[in-house]
Write an enzyme that holds these catalytic residues in place. Structure first.
Site, mmCIF file in Angstrom:
data_model
loop_
_atom_site.group_PDB
_atom_site.id
_atom_site.type_symbol
_atom_site.label_atom_id
_atom_site.label_comp_id
_atom_site.label_asym_id
_atom_site.label_seq_id
_atom_site.Cartn_x
_atom_site.Cartn_y
_atom_site.Cartn_z
ATOM 1 N N HIS A 11 0.805 -1.180 0.004
ATOM 2 C CA HIS A 11 -0.085 -0.085 -0.135
ATOM 3 C C HIS A 11 0.777 1.183 -0.061
ATOM 4 O O HIS A 11 2.092 1.219 0.235
ATOM 5 C CB HIS A 11 -0.969 -0.120 1.134
ATOM 6 C CG HIS A 11 -0.213 -0.027 2.414
ATOM 7 N ND1 HIS A 11 0.336 1.151 2.900
ATOM 8 C CD2 HIS A 11 0.128 -0.914 3.459
ATOM 9 C CE1 HIS A 11 0.679 0.887 4.170
ATOM 10 N NE2 HIS A 11 0.804 -0.258 4.506
ATOM 11 N N GLU A 82 -1.674 -7.309 7.639
ATOM 12 C CA GLU A 82 -0.553 -7.069 8.096
ATOM 13 C C GLU A 82 -0.349 -8.068 9.276
ATOM 14 O O GLU A 82 -1.320 -8.546 9.916
ATOM 15 C CB GLU A 82 -0.208 -5.629 8.462
ATOM 16 C CG GLU A 82 0.986 -5.442 8.948
ATOM 17 C CD GLU A 82 2.146 -5.763 7.937
ATOM 18 O OE1 GLU A 82 2.327 -6.927 7.680
ATOM 19 O OE2 GLU A 82 3.047 -4.837 7.599
#
Length: 200
Positions: A11, A82
């Site tokens: 990202h 994550e």
């Protein structure tokens, strides 16, 4: 169909990726620069045809996917989340080491979060679902998890992920060696900047 190529896309920039704070489940937007980075990805990916697009459940990954022009085709994949930082969420490494001398996430994991073996199992589960696919697959995810995925893709223990780095809005490609089609390789790693051509 062409052999599988996994395009792993981290990202774009967030306030915590700039400050060095560990960001797992905390929902942060992209910074203005992070949005610009994600829009840059759209230019780099626009000529590619993806057979599958998956994104982490986190806002920063989904926003990057949307700005990169692939949001309409994307499905949410929980295993792309994550590393769970637990009690260390929002802390910098130096702050963690004040509590836990010589802390190394790759060996110690995070109290209240995930141990290395748990993140390794997530990566292995994802690989098992992807490895027999064909064509190009895009994964929008996160830095720490991407390092785990790369290590596990080439058969290394999760600990070896500490030797890889991933910049925001970078593109990496996991695939197979053409002359040895069963051999998994890292074809491209941590590629950033519009000067890199990705279309074949």
């Amino acid at each position: 169909m062409t052999p599988l190529q996994i395009y792993f896309i981290r990202h774009g920039e967030t306030a915590w990726s700039v400050s060095g704070q560990h960001t797992g489940a905390t929902e942060l937007p992209l910074t203005v620069h992070g949005e610009s980075m994600a829009l840059g990805l759209a230019q780099r990916l626009k000529e590619l045809k993806f057979t599958l697009v998956l994104t982490s459940p986190r806002l920063r990954a989904k926003a990057t996917c949307d700005l990169a022009g692939l949001g309409a085709a994307a499905r949410t994949e929980p295993d792309l989340a994550e590393w769970g930082y637990g009690d260390y969420e929002g802390l910098r490494t130096a702050e963690i080491c004040n509590r836990h001398t010589n802390w190394n996430i790759w060996e110690d994991g995070c109290p209240g979060g995930e141990a290395p073996i748990q993140v390794s199992h997530r990566a292995d589960r994802l690989i098992a679902r992807l490895k027999d696919l064909k064509g190009k697959v895009a994964l929008f995810s996160h830095g720490q998890f991407g390092r785990v995925l790369a290590a596990r893709w080439i058969g290394l223990p999760v600990l070896e992920g500490q030797h890889f780095t991933l910049a925001p809005a970078s593109i990496s490609i996991l695939g197979f060696e053409p002359a040895h089609p069963q051999r998994r390789v890292i074809s491209l790693w941590n590629c950033g900047g519009s000067e890199h051509a990705l279309a074949e």
